[in-house]
Write a protein that holds these residues in place. Structure first.
Motif, mmCIF file in Angstrom:
data_model
loop_
_atom_site.group_PDB
_atom_site.id
_atom_site.type_symbol
_atom_site.label_atom_id
_atom_site.label_comp_id
_atom_site.label_asym_id
_atom_site.label_seq_id
_atom_site.Cartn_x
_atom_site.Cartn_y
_atom_site.Cartn_z
ATOM 1 N N SER A 134 0.844 -1.209 0.000
ATOM 2 C CA SER A 134 0.000 0.000 0.000
ATOM 3 C C SER A 134 0.867 1.241 0.000
ATOM 4 O O SER A 134 0.590 2.219 -0.712
ATOM 5 C CB SER A 134 -0.927 0.002 1.223
ATOM 6 N N SER B 110 -0.126 8.838 0.485
ATOM 7 C CA SER B 110 -1.471 8.687 1.035
ATOM 8 C C SER B 110 -1.529 9.149 2.486
ATOM 9 O O SER B 110 -0.512 9.268 3.170
ATOM 10 C CB SER B 110 -1.926 7.233 0.936
ATOM 11 N N GLU C 96 2.362 1.658 -3.507
ATOM 12 C CA GLU C 96 1.430 2.112 -4.531
ATOM 13 C C GLU C 96 0.895 3.512 -4.267
ATOM 14 O O GLU C 96 0.553 4.241 -5.195
ATOM 15 C CB GLU C 96 0.262 1.121 -4.618
ATOM 16 N N HIS C 97 0.814 3.888 -2.968
ATOM 17 C CA HIS C 97 0.265 5.194 -2.607
ATOM 18 C C HIS C 97 1.229 5.904 -1.653
ATOM 19 O O HIS C 97 0.923 6.098 -0.476
ATOM 20 C CB HIS C 97 -1.109 5.030 -1.958
#
Length: 626
Positions: free
Chosen positions: A256, A263, A259-260
């Motif tokens: 996560s 975030s 990918e981000h």
């Protein structure tokens, strides 16, 4: 790399596998060389022995037969690495690794920093091999994938390659170990740690446990999960097992972050906020071709500390394993039984519900709206009118429709909760669903309660970057002291209607009894979960839909996992029509699977096995170790 790669790693762990050691028992311990930030690992002490055991299994002999030759030939020509899970996980060609390996094999994914996963393959090679020759073999393989040597990073016994898209590969040879990965930093770290272990006087000793652990072997979760997995020793087995470890929560967080990267930190802490980070890891010991089984696995799931917040949802308790009810037909594909205290689950659902939607208190607002009496609401208190009636027993049935033309809706999953009061639960459902224009109420002939059909015709796949299956027409009803929900209304309707026809019972089926006998011997009758799967029936629809080009539209968990792992474009690139027909070639070599899990204070211990068809037919099983 995608966040689904941990699924592929689990697939690798289930197929890469176990053999008798050809080296000293304490000489091949990659877990002592890998860093404590390793989140997934699988290792066997002898790949050649593993291969020998694999081809003796029913599935191994099938995949190595001429029946699959045409499919393997066209698969080798496809341009997508996702068609080759090993290469997608490790970054290296499987045939290269298999050719070079003369002993042990280790595969791992480690965290080198936030959002920075690193994969490492450790291969035990011929000790008389030339370092230069081995590195050149690796280089030739990578050049076919458009990698070029990084001359600035070349050293004796090691090399780094780069590709235009930024991908990196590295290799180093130390003694008889070839290290292949995508991080030169990780390779150097492993070499240094191994050197310290080999020469303890030259460096500090390894710390014994977390915190401050130096290696994967020192991590408390790794040790505790293996203690759970090895709760029952299998001393009579002739092989040394494949060992594996996965920290699924850690992997999900790692990918996560990859990918981000920008975030919201609050999103990254979802598992911690809801207590799910106490699931610290799963470990296992796996064997091939042992005790009349194609495969046999002991596994442990470690939970650290008290179970709080959402972890209290998993209130699985040990109880006597119950026989399937007499009306459960012998025609089903799979049957699972869980001793699960769902009556106490409702308070632990709300916080995750609110957090997922970003609105605190929303779940309680919904419950309060439902509590309002007519005409302001249905007048249903979800806890007292529904959850309080749940008994600690959940059943899951898998079905495959072989009586009609094969299509995307040829499978169904039925989940049933045993209940203490049919009338009260049916009344609560009636009030909750009445007036919903997406729901149709249909009477069931000869039964006191109606069936609810939810949704209409035609399956819908919602594409929001991830693919989520939306079942086109689900069903729900109260019957036989159960609240049941199904992914396929039509199959569910037929299942309920035929349950009165006095069909042969699952409990009396020879294959079911054979699996029960095996699990009784290996585990006993006290368990929190038990599973029975006929692989031939369970995989039939997905396999044939794949072979006939219909898998992308299938309302099947297996098919949708394939779609998510491969992607629709890659799925279309592979010519699955070259697969052999299922009934003639595949089904006879798929055994019967049984799993039984036992709840422990520190987590769960599970035993899984796949009985060979020959063992089921002969109804004579190897006596399990006592």
């Amino acid at each position: 790399m995608t966040r689904n790669r941990w699924l592929l790693f689990c697939l690798l762990s289930a197929t890469a596998l176990f053999g008798r050691s050809v080296c000293a028992a304490d000489a091949w311990r990659p877990e002592q060389w890998l860093p404590a930030t390793t989140l997934a690992w699988a290792g066997t002490e002898s790949l050649p022995a593993l291969t020998e055991a694999w081809v003796k299994t029913d599935l191994g002999s099938l995949l190595s037969s001429d029946d699959f030759a045409a499919f393997e030939q066209q698969l080798a020509k496809t341009s997508t690495s996702r068609a080759q899970p090993w290469r997608d996980v490790t970054g290296f060609d499987w045939n290269l690794v298999r050719t070079l390996c003369r002993g042990g094999l280790s595969v791992s994914i480690s965290e080198m920093g936030p959002g920075a996963p690193a994969t490492l393959v450790i291969v035990e090679v011929d000790p008389d091999g030339s370092a230069g020759d081995l590195i050149e073999v690796v280089s030739a393989s990578l050049e076919r994938d458009e990698f070029r040597v990084d001359a600035s990073a070349a050293e004796v016994g090691s090399r780094t390659w780069r590709r235009d898209d930024g991908a990196v590969r590295a290799a180093a040879l130390v003694d008889n170990l070839l290290l292949l990965g995508d991080s030169q930093e990780l390779i150097a770290d492993v070499i240094a740690r191994r050197s310290t272990l080999s020469n303890p006087a030259s460096g500090e000793s390894t710390p014994p446990a977390t915190p401050g652990a130096s290696s994967l072997a020192d991590v408390k979760a790794f040790q505790a999960a293996f203690q759970l997995a090895a709760r029952d020793a299998d001393a009579s087995f002739s092989q040394r097992p494949l060992r594996f470890f996965v920290d699924a929560i850690g992997l999900d967080r790692l990918y996560s972050e990859q990918e981000h990267p920008g975030s919201d930190p609050a999103h990254k802490d979802f598992s911690a906020r809801h207590g799910l980070d106490s699931l610290r890891g799963a470990a296992g010991l796996a064997y091939l071709n042992e005790a009349g089984c194609d495969w046999f696995v002991r596994s442990g799931i470690y939970v650290e500390g008290p179970r709080t917040k959402a972890m209290q949802l998993f209130d699985l308790v040990n109880a006597d394993v119950l026989q399937p009810p007499p009306w459960m037909p012998d025609t089903i594909a799979a049957y699972t039984q869980l001793s699960w205290k769902l009556a106490h689950a409702l308070p632990h659902i709300g916080p995750m519900f609110d957090d997922s939607l970003g609105e605190e208190g929303l779940f309680e607002e919904v419950l309060e709206d439902w509590r309002q009496p007519f005409p302001d609401g249905p007048g249903v208190d979800l806890q007292s009118d529904l959850f309080d009636h749940f008994a600690p027993c959940v059943e899951i049935v898998g079905m495959c429709d072989r009586d009609h033309k094969l299509g995307p809706r040829s499978e169904a999953m039925i989940v049933s909760m045993k209940i203490s009061d049919d009338v009260a639960v049916a009344d609560a459902l009636d009030r909750l669903l009445d007036g919903d224009d997406t729901v149709a109420r249909l009477p069931m002939q000869g039964r006191p309660h109606d069936m609810w059909r939810i949704g209409g015709e035609g399956s819908v796949l919602v594409d929001d970057g991830n693919q989520h299956l939306k079942f086109s027409s689900t069903g729900m009803t109260v019957w036989n002291d159960r609240l049941s929900m199904s992914s396929n209304f039509e199959l569910f309707q037929r299942f309920v209607a035929t349950s009165r026809n006095k069909l042969p019972a699952l409990a009396d089926a020879p294959d079911f009894r054979a699996v029960e006998q095996a699990l009784d011997g290996f585990v006993g009758r006290q368990a929190c979960a038990s599973m029975f799967v006929r692989q031939a029936a369970d995989f039939y629809a997905t396999y044939e839909l794949l072979r006939t080009g219909q898998a992308a539209e299938a309302e099947s968990i297996y098919a949708q996992l394939l779609v998510r792992m491969l992607g629709k474009d890659r799925l279309e690139e592979i010519d699955f029509s070259t697969l052999p027909p299922f009934d003639a070639s595949v089904a006879p070599r798929l055994g019967i699977v049984g799993v039984r899990a036992v709840a422990e204070d520190a987590g769960w211990h599970a035993t899984g096995l796949s009985l060979k068809n020959s063992a089921v037919r002969a109804t004579s099983l190897t006596e399990p170790p006592r």
